[in-house]
Structure formats: structure tokens, C-alpha cells
Design a protein around this motif. Structure first.
Motif, PDB file in Angstrom:
ATOM      1  N   PHE A 312       0.948  -1.292   0.091  1.00  0.00           N
ATOM      2  CA  PHE A 312       0.076   0.034  -0.152  1.00  0.00           C
ATOM      3  C   PHE A 312       0.827   1.301  -0.008  1.00  0.00           C
ATOM      4  CE2 PHE A 312      -2.761  -2.945   2.473  1.00  0.00           C
ATOM      5  CZ  PHE A 312      -3.833  -3.193   1.649  1.00  0.00           C
ATOM      6  N   LYS A 313       0.312   2.481  -0.760  1.00  0.00           N
ATOM      7  CA  LYS A 313       1.260   3.570  -0.540  1.00  0.00           C
ATOM      8  C   LYS A 313       0.105   4.556  -0.743  1.00  0.00           C
ATOM      9  CE  LYS A 313       4.715   6.172  -3.166  1.00  0.00           C
ATOM     10  NZ  LYS A 313       5.382   6.199  -4.082  1.00  0.00           N
ATOM     11  N   GLY A 314       0.186   5.484   0.115  1.00  0.00           N
ATOM     12  CA  GLY A 314      -0.851   6.684   0.372  1.00  0.00           C
ATOM     13  C   GLY A 314      -2.207   6.587   1.131  1.00  0.00           C
ATOM     14  N   PHE A 315      -2.362   4.836   1.492  1.00  0.00           N
ATOM     15  CA  PHE A 315      -3.630   4.499   2.177  1.00  0.00           C
ATOM     16  C   PHE A 315      -3.168   3.169   2.690  1.00  0.00           C
ATOM     17  CE2 PHE A 315      -3.834   1.934  -1.455  1.00  0.00           C
ATOM     18  CZ  PHE A 315      -4.863   0.853  -1.358  1.00  0.00           C
ATOM     19  N   SER A 316      -4.004   2.632   3.610  1.00  0.00           N
ATOM     20  CA  SER A 316      -3.669   1.099   4.099  1.00  0.00           C
ATOM     21  C   SER A 316      -5.214   0.620   4.299  1.00  0.00           C
ATOM     22  CB  SER A 316      -3.098   1.336   5.465  1.00  0.00           C
ATOM     23  OG  SER A 316      -1.724   1.658   5.204  1.00  0.00           O
ATOM     24  N   ASN A 317      -5.397  -0.529   3.341  1.00  0.00           N
ATOM     25  CA  ASN A 317      -6.570  -1.446   3.867  1.00  0.00           C
ATOM     26  C   ASN A 317      -7.766  -0.664   3.448  1.00  0.00           C
ATOM     27  OD1 ASN A 317      -4.863  -2.993   5.251  1.00  0.00           O
ATOM     28  ND2 ASN A 317      -4.895  -1.728   7.011  1.00  0.00           N
ATOM     29  N   ALA A 318      -8.868  -1.607   3.318  1.00  0.00           N
ATOM     30  CA  ALA A 318     -10.369  -0.907   2.928  1.00  0.00           C
ATOM     31  C   ALA A 318     -11.246  -1.974   3.747  1.00  0.00           C
ATOM     32  CB  ALA A 318     -10.364  -0.989   1.454  1.00  0.00           C
ATOM     33  N   GLU A 319     -12.400  -1.678   3.294  1.00  0.00           N
ATOM     34  CA  GLU A 319     -13.643  -2.651   3.958  1.00  0.00           C
ATOM     35  C   GLU A 319     -14.361  -3.278   2.693  1.00  0.00           C
ATOM     36  OE1 GLU A 319     -13.192  -2.114   6.866  1.00  0.00           O
ATOM     37  OE2 GLU A 319     -13.769  -0.355   7.762  1.00  0.00           O
ATOM     38  N   THR A 320     -14.694  -4.282   2.899  1.00  0.00           N
ATOM     39  CA  THR A 320     -15.569  -5.214   1.886  1.00  0.00           C
ATOM     40  C   THR A 320     -16.619  -4.410   1.401  1.00  0.00           C
ATOM     41  OG1 THR A 320     -17.026  -6.489   3.348  1.00  0.00           O
ATOM     42  CG2 THR A 320     -15.056  -7.200   3.106  1.00  0.00           C
ATOM     43  N   LEU A 321     -17.380  -4.920   0.261  1.00  0.00           N
ATOM     44  CA  LEU A 321     -18.453  -4.494  -0.289  1.00  0.00           C
ATOM     45  C   LEU A 321     -19.674  -4.642   0.771  1.00  0.00           C
ATOM     46  CD1 LEU A 321     -18.709  -5.832  -3.847  1.00  0.00           C
ATOM     47  CD2 LEU A 321     -17.897  -3.462  -3.242  1.00  0.00           C
ATOM     48  N   LEU A 322     -20.534  -3.960   0.876  1.00  0.00           N
ATOM     49  CA  LEU A 322     -22.033  -4.312   1.602  1.00  0.00           C
ATOM     50  C   LEU A 322     -22.473  -5.556   1.146  1.00  0.00           C
ATOM     51  CD1 LEU A 322     -24.023  -0.972   2.295  1.00  0.00           C
ATOM     52  CD2 LEU A 322     -22.571  -2.263   3.915  1.00  0.00           C
ATOM     53  N   ARG A 323     -22.781  -6.536   1.755  1.00  0.00           N
ATOM     54  CA  ARG A 323     -23.428  -7.687   1.308  1.00  0.00           C
ATOM     55  C   ARG A 323     -24.742  -7.917   2.112  1.00  0.00           C
ATOM     56  NH1 ARG A 323     -17.796 -11.044   2.312  1.00  0.00           N
ATOM     57  NH2 ARG A 323     -16.508  -9.675   0.845  1.00  0.00           N
ATOM     58  N   GLU A 324     -25.727  -8.251   1.069  1.00  0.00           N
ATOM     59  CA  GLU A 324     -26.866  -8.863   1.789  1.00  0.00           C
ATOM     60  C   GLU A 324     -27.175  -9.921   2.487  1.00  0.00           C
ATOM     61  OE1 GLU A 324     -31.725  -9.399   0.627  1.00  0.00           O
ATOM     62  OE2 GLU A 324     -30.207  -8.466  -0.773  1.00  0.00           O
ATOM     63  N   VAL A 325     -27.469 -10.207   3.600  1.00  0.00           N
ATOM     64  CA  VAL A 325     -27.412 -11.454   4.431  1.00  0.00           C
ATOM     65  C   VAL A 325     -28.978 -11.730   4.842  1.00  0.00           C
ATOM     66  CG1 VAL A 325     -26.924 -12.583   6.680  1.00  0.00           C
ATOM     67  CG2 VAL A 325     -25.303 -11.010   5.435  1.00  0.00           C
ATOM     68  N   PHE A 326     -29.210 -13.219   4.226  1.00  0.00           N
ATOM     69  CA  PHE A 326     -30.616 -13.549   4.674  1.00  0.00           C
ATOM     70  C   PHE A 326     -30.510 -14.990   5.009  1.00  0.00           C
ATOM     71  CE2 PHE A 326     -30.291 -13.978   0.068  1.00  0.00           C
ATOM     72  CZ  PHE A 326     -30.892 -15.342  -0.324  1.00  0.00           C
ATOM     73  N   VAL A 327     -31.481 -15.542   5.511  1.00  0.00           N
ATOM     74  CA  VAL A 327     -31.598 -16.939   6.213  1.00  0.00           C
ATOM     75  C   VAL A 327     -32.876 -17.617   5.505  1.00  0.00           C
ATOM     76  CG1 VAL A 327     -31.910 -18.500   8.173  1.00  0.00           C
ATOM     77  CG2 VAL A 327     -30.681 -16.412   8.296  1.00  0.00           C
ATOM     78  N   ARG A 328     -32.642 -18.827   5.078  1.00  0.00           N
ATOM     79  CA  ARG A 328     -33.581 -19.784   4.603  1.00  0.00           C
ATOM     80  C   ARG A 328     -33.926 -21.107   5.358  1.00  0.00           C
ATOM     81  NH1 ARG A 328     -32.352 -19.497  -1.939  1.00  0.00           N
ATOM     82  NH2 ARG A 328     -33.246 -17.515  -2.509  1.00  0.00           N
ATOM     83  N   LYS A 329     -35.032 -21.613   5.246  1.00  0.00           N
ATOM     84  CA  LYS A 329     -35.244 -22.980   5.967  1.00  0.00           C
ATOM     85  C   LYS A 329     -34.897 -23.841   4.843  1.00  0.00           C
ATOM     86  CE  LYS A 329     -36.409 -25.664   9.421  1.00  0.00           C
ATOM     87  NZ  LYS A 329     -37.886 -25.552   9.992  1.00  0.00           N
ATOM     88  N   GLU A 330     -33.964 -24.765   5.164  1.00  0.00           N
ATOM     89  CA  GLU A 330     -33.779 -26.018   4.337  1.00  0.00           C
ATOM     90  C   GLU A 330     -33.694 -27.027   5.054  1.00  0.00           C
ATOM     91  OE1 GLU A 330     -30.228 -25.093   2.053  1.00  0.00           O
ATOM     92  OE2 GLU A 330     -30.949 -23.234   1.121  1.00  0.00           O
ATOM     93  N   VAL A 331     -34.569 -28.063   4.406  1.00  0.00           N
ATOM     94  CA  VAL A 331     -34.651 -29.360   5.047  1.00  0.00           C
ATOM     95  C   VAL A 331     -34.940 -29.325   6.661  1.00  0.00           C
ATOM     96  CG1 VAL A 331     -33.972 -31.740   5.166  1.00  0.00           C
ATOM     97  CG2 VAL A 331     -33.033 -30.159   3.322  1.00  0.00           C
ATOM     98  N   GLU A 332     -33.790 -29.575   7.654  1.00  0.00           N
ATOM     99  CA  GLU A 332     -34.319 -29.549   8.854  1.00  0.00           C
ATOM    100  C   GLU A 332     -33.573 -28.381   9.507  1.00  0.00           C
ATOM    101  OE1 GLU A 332     -36.517 -31.471  10.087  1.00  0.00           O
ATOM    102  OE2 GLU A 332     -37.052 -32.382   8.299  1.00  0.00           O
ATOM    103  N   SER A 333     -32.799 -27.703   8.807  1.00  0.00           N
ATOM    104  CA  SER A 333     -32.123 -26.565   9.337  1.00  0.00           C
ATOM    105  C   SER A 333     -32.178 -25.228   8.521  1.00  0.00           C
ATOM    106  CB  SER A 333     -30.445 -27.185   9.551  1.00  0.00           C
ATOM    107  OG  SER A 333     -29.592 -26.146  10.202  1.00  0.00           O
ATOM    108  N   TYR A 334     -31.606 -24.311   9.137  1.00  0.00           N
ATOM    109  CA  TYR A 334     -31.516 -22.899   8.483  1.00  0.00           C
ATOM    110  C   TYR A 334     -30.106 -22.904   7.794  1.00  0.00           C
ATOM    111  CZ  TYR A 334     -35.434 -22.160  11.496  1.00  0.00           C
ATOM    112  OH  TYR A 334     -36.849 -22.004  12.100  1.00  0.00           O
TER     113      TYR A 334
END
Length: 510
Positions: A312-334
Motif C-alpha cells: 500500500f502507498k498513500g492509504f492502508s486497507n479497506a472494507e469489503t462491499l456491503l453484502r445482503e445477508v438472509f436466512v432460508r429454512k432448508e430441510v431440517e435446518s437454517y
């Protein structure tokens, strides 16, 4: 016009300074600076500013001259005018550094719509963990509205010696309103403590959650907890999602657990599930969009084992993209799904659909005319021919057919629904002081689970200067990795073994 002018000014600043070509185009980081760049790490939560109609986000940041300052880290703010697709950083530190404070750590920002703290309906409350000579403390700041300087109010938590001895860290103090009370989650070395409060001042411990495969005598295993309600399609009752980082392993991993919350006790219903299968994510934070109720996840994009050696030069690191998180019921679990922000493609100004190609072991595909640039998206769709998949399909970035020039190689195994991610050296010159363990972690292979749908495998690559986030939408999986391609070597290459395959590619560029 304001967002356009702001981004143009940021680009003019970046190109006018002695800043490396790896400064990100659409990931959140600090303003570039030629001599004193900020080291950006853990993201805090994101809130919607109703008056300005923008998103506000907060991040941990460390001055480059930390040894000469009284505080080793601070908070900075960034804003987004386009629903989190890209971010404009604000360089100003948020909190004054004084008295016995030697550093600021993570926490959260909330709107107090219940006026529970007595500062007024909708007051902005900041909960920040600080390091002092007497241990860690959680401070409460407040402001009447966004844009106003936070004012220190009081200390609401202090770390005792016994808590320090068992690894109970107050860092990353996260709270939310569950409809009846404020709920705080505090990390232990082996699990989480849940606390409740009616006024964010006085807190009562409710219960303890033990993380699987952790022991009480382990020190410092879990960090960055997030605890929020999540809706499940087809179920009237909401579940709760507990997200945390686990650094018992050198590279660190992010997990999510689904469970029930009765106001005092969290009862898990699933085993911990990986939320990122790459090498370079840590310190997650999750926020609720008040308009849609959707959950969005963001993490620090880095790995403590070797991030200090990155060019890095002139900056250091960054954050990930925003990600949508959701949950589905699949078979016997989530199952927890992680997908790209649905508006992320707004950042790309041009698109190019390449002709569908039939790739054979004798005829590979070198996208020599594509010239993706430094910030782009690749949508790769693979279709089996004659009902048969090849044993292996190879896709590479930043190089030609010569392996030594490639920066990233993806070995897709469609018969077992996985993608092996192999990172090459690229433009990095590893220093002599870099340990063998850090070098091993950089070169380690990572495996992303895939899912075939109607004879197709679909992979989506988001590339931004020095980072790559690979999604499989059907599987709801993602892998994040840093990579540093050589200048002018941004090319795409596709080949396969023992059987032909049909490939479709869509390229979108900033």
C-alpha cells in the motif's frame, strides 16, 4: 450532482498524490494522503440519515505516526449517497483523545427513538471501547443529530481484573433495541455474554453462550460480535443471527449462528456457518436497513498475519462491499446466504457481453481484447455440454496463459461443486522479515462451495484495484482475497480439462 462532484474531487486528489495504483475505486477506506495515510480496519455499523437521505458509516482508523501520538487508533466517518454502492471518506477524527485513553476500539452507533437515555427522541448514541492503564472501558457519547460533534457523557462499563484474566474483552461493544430493552453482546475467550438495559446506562447480565469447540481456558478467541433479528420466509416468528470473528486460527474466520432469543437467553439452532471462505476478511459488522428490514454485512478486508507487508502507498486497507445477508429454512435446518448488494452494479458505467464460447481442452479462451482495467465485475456462467462436466475448469485473472504471470487462479471442480482459489505472488516483493508462517498463509489454498442450478454454474467476481470478492449466488457463498496484479497485466483467461464446456462472460467496468 453532489455525489458526482465528490467522487470527481476524490479521484483528482488520488491522482494528484503519490498514491499507489491499488487505491480502491469503490470500497470504503480513508482519504489518500501522500505522507500520513490512515490505517483503516474494523467497520462499525451503518445508519440511515433521514434528513440528508444518505448512509453514514464509521470505521476504526490508526494514524500512520501512532507511536508519536497519544492514541493508537480513532474513529472516522464515511458517507454514501448511492445506498452503499460507494463511499466518500471523511478524514476528521470523531472523538477527542485525552486523559488516560491510549486507544479507541470498536463499538456501535444507534438512534435512541425511545428517548431511553434522556437526550431526546432520536438522539444519536455512540458506544466506544477505549484502552486505559486500568483496562478497557466502554464510553457513551451522544449528539442531538448526525453531523454534530459527539459529547462524552459517562463510562458505562469497566473491565475488572477477573474479566481480563478470563479474556472478557469489552472491545467491539455492540447493542440493539429488541423491542423491550437494549441488548449488548460482550465477547469472552470462549463465547458471548448477553446484557440488558432500559437506559443504556445500567446493565444487567442475562446469560452466557458457549461457542462450539472452545474452552474456558482459551484466551482471546472471539471478537466483533453482532446480534440482530432476522426474518425467515414462511415463518411468522423472527429468529436471531449471531455473527462473530474467530481468530483461534492464524488467518481468522467469520461465522454466523441462527437461534432463538427470549429476551434473556440465546438458544442456538444451528452450528456456526462460514460467512466468507477467503483469506482476507475479519471484524464483521451487520446493520439493518430501516426501510426494507434487510441485513447488510461489512467486514475489514485484510489478514493480521501479513497485512503489514502489503504494497500500500498513500492509504492502508479497506472494507469489503456491503453484502445482503438472509436466512432460508432448508430441510431440517437454517442456512445463511450472503449475496452482493443488489444495487452494486450502479457503480459500473460500461458493460460488454462477450460471445458465448465453447471451451475445449485443445482450445482455451484468452480475453485479450477485454481490457477490464483496475475496477470491474465479471459474470461467468458455465454450462455443461452433453450432460457432462469437465473434471476441471480454470479461470485466471491478471495474466496470460503463462502461469508465472497470473495473480489469481480459480480451479473450478463442477462435479463436486467447489472452486479452489490459488493466489500467486503478483506484484508483491515479500520482505526478508516476513515469517514462513505468514508466507504460508498468503499462499494457502481456499475452497468456495458452489451450487449448480439447471445445468449452470454461475460465478460473480468483483475486482477493485487490490481486492477480489467472488460470489456464487446460488450457493449464497463468498470468498474475499487480496491480490496485487502487475501493472498492465489485467487480463482474463479460461481453459478446461478432458471435456468441453460452454462459457458466457459479461464484463462490467468502472
Amino acid at each position: 450532482m453532489r455525489i458526482g462532484h465528490s467522487l470527481r474531487a476524490l479521484e483528482d486528489l488520488r491522482t494528484g498524490l503519490s498514491v499507489s495504483s491499488y487505491y480502491p475505486f469503490y470500497h470504503a477506506t480513508a482519504l489518500p494522503h501522500a505522507t500520513s495515510p490512515l490505517w483503516v480496519s474494523d467497520p462499525q455499523n451503518i445508519l440511515f440519515d433521514e434528513k440528508k437521505k444518505i448512509l453514514r458509516a464509521w470505521h476504526l482508523a490508526r494514524p500512520s505516526d501512532a507511536i508519536e501520538t497519544s492514541c493508537i487508533s480513532q474513529w472516522i466517518e464515511s458517507v454514501s449517497f448511492n445506498r452503499g454502492v460507494s463511499w466518500i471518506p471523511m478524514q476528521k477524527f470523531l472523538f477527542p483523545c485525552k486523559n488516560d485513553i491510549t486507544g479507541f476500539f470498536g463499538g456501535c452507533v444507534v438512534r435512541d427513538w425511545q428517548d431511553s437515555a434522556g437526550f431526546g427522541n432520536g438522539a444519536v448514541l455512540y458506544f466506544v471501547t477505549v484502552e486505559t492503564s486500568q483496562g478497557q472501558k466502554v464510553l457513551r457519547y451522544w449528539a442531538k443529530d448526525f453531523g454534530e460533534r459527539p459529547v462524552f457523557d459517562q463510562i458505562i462499563f469497566e473491565q475488572t481484573k477477573s474479566q481480563r484474566d478470563i479474556g472478557q474483552a469489552l472491545r467491539d461493544f455492540r447493542v440493539h433495541w429488541d423491542g423491550q430493552q437494549w441488548v449488548a453482546v460482550i465477547t469472552l475467550s470462549y463465547g458471548m455474554s448477553f446484557y440488558g438495559s432500559l437506559d443504556t446506562k445500567t446493565w444487567k447480565r442475562h446469560s452466557l453462550w458457549m461457542a462450539p469447540d472452545h474452552r474456558v481456558d482459551q484466551n482471546g478467541g472471539l471478537e466483533a460480535p453482532v446480534f440482530l433479528p432476522v426474518s425467515i420466509e414462511g415463518e411468522a416468528q423472527k429468529k436471531y443471527l449471531l455473527i462473530y470473528a474467530d481468530h483461534l486460527e492464524a488467518s481468522g474466520k467469520i461465522y454466523g449462528v441462527i437461534g432463538d432469543w427470549d429476551g434473556k437467553i440465546f438458544r442456538d439452532l444451528t452450528k456456526p456457518q462460514r460467512l466468507d471462505f477467503g483469506a482476507d476478511t475479519y471484524a464483521p459488522n451487520c446493520s439493518i436497513d430501516p426501510r426494507s428490514g434487510k441485513l447488510y454485512l461489512q467486514s475489514w478486508m485484510g489478514n493480521w498475519s501479513y497485512v503489514q507487508y502489503m504494497p500500500f502507498k498513500g492509504f492502508s486497507n479497506a472494507e469489503t462491499l456491503l453484502r445482503e445477508v438472509f436466512v432460508r429454512k432448508e430441510v431440517e435446518s437454517y442456512k445463511i446466504y450472503t449475496l452482493p448488494h443488489k444495487n452494486q452494479d450502479d457503480i459500473f458505467s460500461t458493460s460488454l457481453k462477450l460471445p458465448t464460447q465453447e471451451i475445449t481442452p485443445e482450445c482455451s479462451f484468452d480475453f485479450q481484447q477485454s481490457k477490464p482495467g483496475c475496477a470491474y465485475k465479471v459474470e461467468l456462467s458455465l454450462k455443461r455440454i452433453g450432460g457432462i462436466w469437465p473434471e476441471k475448469i480454470y479461470f485466471s485473472l491478471a495474466g496470460s496463459s503463462q502461469t508465472k504471470e497470473k495473480a489469481m487462479i480459480f480451479e473450478i471442480l463442477p462435479k463436486v461443486n467447489v472452486c479452489k482459489i490459488l493466489r500467486q505472488k503478483g506484484a508483491i516483493s515479500f520482505p526478508k522479515e516476513m515469517s514462513e508462517e505468514a508466507l504460508r498463509l498468503w499462499k494457502a489454498e481456499h475452497v468456495l462451495p458452489l451450487r449448480e442450478h439447471e445445468g449452470l454454474l454461475r460465478l460473480v467476481f468483483y475486482v477493485d484495484a487490490f481486492s477480489l470478492e467472488l460470489f456464487c449466488p446460488e450457493a449464497g457463498t463468498v470468498a474475499t482475497n487480496l491480490f496485487f496484479p502487475k501493472k498492465g497485466k489485467q487480463k482474463l483467461f479460461l481453459s478446461c480439462e478432458d471435456h468441453k464446456v460452454e462459457a458466457s462472460v459479461m464484463l462490467k467496468r468502472v
